[in-house]
Motif scaffolding. Structure first.
Motif, PDB file in Angstrom:
ATOM      1  N   ARG A 156       0.819  -1.210   0.000  1.00  0.00           N
ATOM      2  CA  ARG A 156       0.000   0.000   0.000  1.00  0.00           C
ATOM      3  C   ARG A 156       0.854   1.262   0.000  1.00  0.00           C
ATOM      4  O   ARG A 156       0.531   2.236  -0.684  1.00  0.00           O
ATOM      5  N   GLU A 182       0.505   4.167  -2.732  1.00  0.00           N
ATOM      6  CA  GLU A 182       0.166   5.543  -2.360  1.00  0.00           C
ATOM      7  C   GLU A 182       1.190   6.532  -2.920  1.00  0.00           C
ATOM      8  O   GLU A 182       0.827   7.621  -3.383  1.00  0.00           O
ATOM      9  N   LEU A 191       0.478   6.771  -6.664  1.00  0.00           N
ATOM     10  CA  LEU A 191      -0.790   7.471  -6.858  1.00  0.00           C
ATOM     11  C   LEU A 191      -0.628   8.966  -6.596  1.00  0.00           C
ATOM     12  O   LEU A 191      -1.111   9.802  -7.381  1.00  0.00           O
ATOM     13  N   SER A 192       0.046   9.329  -5.537  1.00  0.00           N
ATOM     14  CA  SER A 192       0.262  10.745  -5.224  1.00  0.00           C
ATOM     15  C   SER A 192       1.061  11.432  -6.314  1.00  0.00           C
ATOM     16  O   SER A 192       0.776  12.586  -6.679  1.00  0.00           O
ATOM     17  N   LEU A 224      -7.025   2.386   0.531  1.00  0.00           N
ATOM     18  CA  LEU A 224      -6.288   3.491  -0.087  1.00  0.00           C
ATOM     19  C   LEU A 224      -7.255   4.441  -0.788  1.00  0.00           C
ATOM     20  O   LEU A 224      -7.155   5.662  -0.634  1.00  0.00           O
ATOM     21  N   ASP A 228      -9.147   6.425   1.795  1.00  0.00           N
ATOM     22  CA  ASP A 228      -8.324   7.415   2.483  1.00  0.00           C
ATOM     23  C   ASP A 228      -8.035   8.632   1.618  1.00  0.00           C
ATOM     24  O   ASP A 228      -7.711   9.707   2.132  1.00  0.00           O
ATOM     25  N   PHE A 229      -8.153   8.490   0.300  1.00  0.00           N
ATOM     26  CA  PHE A 229      -8.023   9.629  -0.596  1.00  0.00           C
ATOM     27  C   PHE A 229      -9.351  10.368  -0.764  1.00  0.00           C
ATOM     28  O   PHE A 229      -9.450  11.303  -1.558  1.00  0.00           O
TER      29      PHE A 229
END
Length: 281
Positions: free
Chosen positions: A211, A215, A218-219, A244, A247-248
């Motif tokens: 994860r 992340e 993805l960021s 994930l 959480d976004f």
């Protein structure tokens, strides 16, 4: 059975018809999807015509001698319930031959697909929402185009049932598509692609060892486009991927049923944080 429907393969330049019809159905395709899809199996897209006018479409892309993926199954709204869909379906299945076929079907059609030999593997859930632009990416994030293509191919083989070199090359290099990757100890630990769509951006694939890596990638992708409305298609059996997305600040939009007609090679679905495409797998 209607006998006035003429079914033929689409020309590569006609695949945009399928993408536009998908957009009208609310599937929100990317602007470069037609060119990427055409590179995969030029003979795998079919159009049904009535008096020379498009009436129905379907695709069944043959990736190799063992695996195909079915999508774009749409009959023009004013022509539904006349048997045209079944004829298109049969043409697609015939194109696959003896291959195992996969699809992402709307949940309501699961029982119909089961009648054709498809079995449910798991659900894919589309998450969407507006996301602010993250801070600058980590310094160890690099452009996906800087990763040796062979490394991307090898990593993709852990999460997809068949080789798809032509598709990956087109997808990574398509106009407007942005890819990011994270290398760890000389190997590819995570990578992903973001693309502009009719509405916002879609992220897919998003593949990572864990994860935290997902992340980070993805960021980085979100930072590249400055945030905005995004969509991420997540395998429901990957709890870390769902967490994930949540959480976004993303929320479920709809879900599909990933189904297959037979056995596929073992896949590391715990590494799939974002599905590439509901239309091509």
């Amino acid at each position: 059975m209607p006998n006035d429907l003429h079914i033929r393969p689409m020309r590569p330049d006609e695949i945009s018809i399928a993408v536009n019809w998908a957009a009208a159905e609310g599937w929100n395709p990317g602007f470069a999807d037609d060119a990427c899809f055409a590179a995969t199996d030029p003979e795998g897209f079919f159009i049904g015509e009535l008096e020379g006018e498009p009436a129905a479409i379907v695709s069944c892309v043959n990736y190799d001698a063992r695996f195909a993926f079915l999508g774009f199954y749409i009959v023009r709204e004013d022509l539904r319930s006349r048997g045209y869909g079944l004829r298109m379906w049969n043409a697609a299945i015939a194109h696959a031959g003896a291959r195992v076929i996969g699809l992402d079907g709307v949940t309501a059609q699961q029982e119909n697909y089961k009648k054709s030999g498809f079995q449910l593997a798991y659900a894919n859930v589309r998450y969407g929402g507006a996301v602010a632009a993250p801070a600058a990416p980590r310094t160890d994030i690099i452009a996906l185009t800087d990763v040796p293509f062979a490394a991307v191919e090898a990593d993709d083989a852990t999460v997809f049932p068949a080789p798809r070199s032509a598709f990956l090359r087109a997808w990574i290099g398509a106009r407007g598509h942005i890819g990011c990757a994270l290398m760890r100890d000389g190997r590819l630990a995570g990578w992903g692609v973001i693309r502009p769509c009719r509405k916002g951006f879609k992220i897919g694939p998003l593949v990572a060892d864990d994860r935290a890596t997902a992340e980070a990638v993805l960021s980085a992708l979100l930072a590249k486009v400055g945030g905005g409305e995004i969509f991420l298609d997540v395998p429901s059996i990957n709890g870390e991927a769902i967490a994930l997305a949540q959480d976004f600040g993303l929320a479920p939009v709809f879900e599909t049923a990933r189904m297959y007609t037979g056995a596929i090679p073992p896949l590391r679905l715990q590494r799939v944080f974002g599905v590439t495409s509901f239309e091509l797998g």
